[in-house]
Design an enzyme around this catalytic site. Structure first.
Site, mmCIF file in Angstrom:
data_model
loop_
_atom_site.group_PDB
_atom_site.id
_atom_site.type_symbol
_atom_site.label_atom_id
_atom_site.label_comp_id
_atom_site.label_asym_id
_atom_site.label_seq_id
_atom_site.Cartn_x
_atom_site.Cartn_y
_atom_site.Cartn_z
ATOM 1 N N TYR A 142 0.890 -1.084 -0.066
ATOM 2 C CA TYR A 142 -0.026 0.065 -0.062
ATOM 3 C C TYR A 142 0.886 1.259 0.121
ATOM 4 O O TYR A 142 1.722 1.228 0.761
ATOM 5 C CB TYR A 142 -0.939 0.118 1.328
ATOM 6 N N ASP A 237 9.249 2.736 -0.214
ATOM 7 C CA ASP A 237 8.375 3.417 0.475
ATOM 8 C C ASP A 237 8.562 3.194 1.842
ATOM 9 O O ASP A 237 7.940 1.811 2.237
ATOM 10 C CB ASP A 237 6.778 3.204 -0.097
ATOM 11 N N LYS A 265 4.467 8.925 9.039
ATOM 12 C CA LYS A 265 4.346 8.317 10.313
ATOM 13 C C LYS A 265 5.175 8.735 11.315
ATOM 14 O O LYS A 265 5.092 9.907 11.778
ATOM 15 C CB LYS A 265 4.257 6.833 10.082
HETATM 16 C C1 LIG Z 1 0.513 4.541 5.762
HETATM 17 C C2 LIG Z 1 1.259 4.236 4.658
HETATM 18 C C3 LIG Z 1 1.129 5.128 3.324
HETATM 19 C C4 LIG Z 1 0.161 6.099 3.468
HETATM 20 O O1 LIG Z 1 0.365 7.246 4.348
HETATM 21 P P1 LIG Z 1 -0.840 8.174 4.639
HETATM 22 O O2 LIG Z 1 -0.174 9.245 5.682
HETATM 23 O O3 LIG Z 1 -1.832 7.305 5.472
HETATM 24 O O4 LIG Z 1 -1.144 8.754 3.532
HETATM 25 C C5 LIG Z 1 1.971 5.120 2.327
HETATM 26 N N1 LIG Z 1 2.712 3.998 2.236
HETATM 27 C C6 LIG Z 1 3.001 3.154 3.451
HETATM 28 C C7 LIG Z 1 3.990 2.087 3.197
HETATM 29 C C8 LIG Z 1 2.411 3.054 4.403
HETATM 30 O O5 LIG Z 1 2.298 2.476 5.525
#
Ligand SMILES: *Cc1c(COP(=O)(O)O)cnc(C)c1O
Length: 427
Positions: A142, A237, A265
């Site tokens: 994701y 990511d 995060k």
């Molecule tokens: C949480 C997450 C996202 C999205 O981040 P948001 O701040 O919720 O938009 C993208 N990539 C990864 C790997 C994530 O865990």
């Protein structure tokens, strides 16, 4: 005092599904979401005053435990000085410098306000810098909710995917190739066929959005080699893994250097901050230096940056990750031991401060293997634990998170609850 059920009913009247992000709605486990009133350290309290040991940790950011006094103080001090200026500040330069210093592959970085923004911008940059359109992602990873990343795999390995959300025209994902995580041969085949047109690979270096799936040995290096050979941009990511699996993210643990990295995060310490950065020559394509447009009214917000800086400084202390990793491993092992004693087919693993729980005898390492785990048992386990005051993520497709405040007593309370929960499952 309102109950959780009353609040949920009320929420459903004004907010679609009663929540501002879907997984919070408990759809895959059933039941009523807990409305959180406050949080401290490893605990959250709901609207009814019930305390839970929290293994969601705001889905990652709460690595120091909730409401760490120094982070709260930094936020309060910043807020007094003004909430937002729309002009540069010294603190955002400090945060950028800290990120560059800690992330091995990062030479320059731009701050945004969410992980979604970070990945969306990194992909635009990769396309802009290479002049290519196609992107490669992996099923089960994701990367936020931007159009071109909401894709489910096509039926064949090399077919382009279908939108996995209504409202995304097929044309918008026509350039997104979705491949199987940990299947390097599939990536090789994709590059054999489309190599000259692939702008980038985007990958979670540990997949944390399909439960927790570790990269097989050589997978990340294989992606690095293919991107280098074909002039494609490798994007890690690390929105979840950054500062979660170790002090330098997964790139620090593996030695594999991506061209671009996305973060969010933990770097916001609970406030909305994201970032994307990497090679300076690539970052020079971003406006105002280059032709790839990217902007944000609240980017580098002073209050959010203060929370991020305070958090990064605290987790930069020596020994932090040794202690966190040891606790998280102890959690995984302890749960596994209780499941075994009860005769429940269950496995668990951890890396740094994140963990995966699986209702299968063996730890899965593909999306299909995760999907084959016993979802009904997970659901019963989730509620059995929630009833005993332990709040895991309400989905079998999410990783779990441990904070520095999950001490031995908290782990022991978790094990005591788990012993009863597994026994209930075995009946
Ligand atoms: C949480 C997450 C996202 C999205 O981040 P948001 O701040 O919720 O938009 C993208 N990539 C990864 C790997 C994530 O865990």
């Amino acid at each position: 005092m309102s109950t959780n059920a009353e609040l949920f009913d009320r929420a459903c009247r004004s907010i679609p599904g009663g929540v501002n992000s879907p997984v919070r709605a408990f759809r895959s486990v059933g039941g009523t979401p807990r409305f959180i009133k406050r949080a401290q350290g490893p605990y959250v309290w709901d609207a009814e005053g019930t305390r839970y040991i929290d293994y969601i940790g705001s889905w990652g950011p709460a690595i120091l435990g909730h409401a760490h006094p120094e982070v709260v103080r930094a936020v309060q001090e910043a807020a007094v000085g003004g909430l937002s200026f729309g002009a540069p500040t010294e603190a955002e330069v400090e945060l950028a410098e800290l990120l560059i210093q800690r992330m091995p592959s990062m030479e320059q970085v731009r701050l945004v306000s969410s992980g979604t923004e970070a990945t969306m911008s990194a992909i635009r940059l990769a396309r802009g810098a290479t002049g290519r359109a196609k992107i490669v992602k992996f099923e089960g990873c994701y990367h936020g909710h931007s159009d071109s990343l909401l894709v489910k795999a096509g039926s064949g390995l090399l077919t382009f995917g279908n939108p996995s959300s209504a409202g995304v025209p097929p044309e918008f994902v026509a350039h997104t190739l979705t491949l199987e995580y940990n299947n390097l041969q599939a990536v090789q085949a994709a590059f054999d066929q489309h190599g000259a047109h692939i702008a980038c690979i985007i990958v979670e270096p540990v997949a944390g959005n399909m439960n927790l799936v570790m990269p097989r040995p050589g997978f990340l290096q294989g992606l690095r080699d293919l991107c280098s050979r074909h002039g494609a941009v490798l994007i890690f990511d690390e929105v979840m893994t950054g500062f979660r699996v170790g002090p330098q993210g997964m790139q620090g643990l593996t030695g594999v250097r991506p061209d671009l990295t996305t973060l969010a995060k933990i770097i916001g310490g609970g406030m909305p901050v994201g970032a994307f950065g990497g090679r300076a020559d690539l970052m020079a394509h971003i406006a105002p230096l280059g032709g790839v447009y990217q902007a944000g009214t609240l980017s580098g917000n002073p209050v959010a940056v203060a929370a991020g800086l305070a958090t990064l400084r605290l987790i930069g202390q020596p020994g932090f990750y040794d202690a966190l990793g040891e606790r998280t491993a102890r959690l995984a092992e302890g749960l596994q031991a209780r499941a075994r004693a009860a005769g429940v087919a269950f496995s668990a693993q951890s890396i740094g401060g994140m963990f995966g729980l699986y209702f299968s005898a063996q730890v899965p390492d593909t999306f299909d293997a995760v999907s084959a785990c016993d979802a009904a048992l997970f659901k019963r386990f989730f509620h059995a634990m929630l009833d005993r005051g332990v709040h895991f993520a309400p989905s079998a497709f999410e990783a779990g998170f441990v904070s520095a405040t999950h001490d031995q007593a908290v782990l022991q309370a978790t094990f005591d609850a788990a012993e009863q929960a597994f026994a209930e499952l075995a009946r």
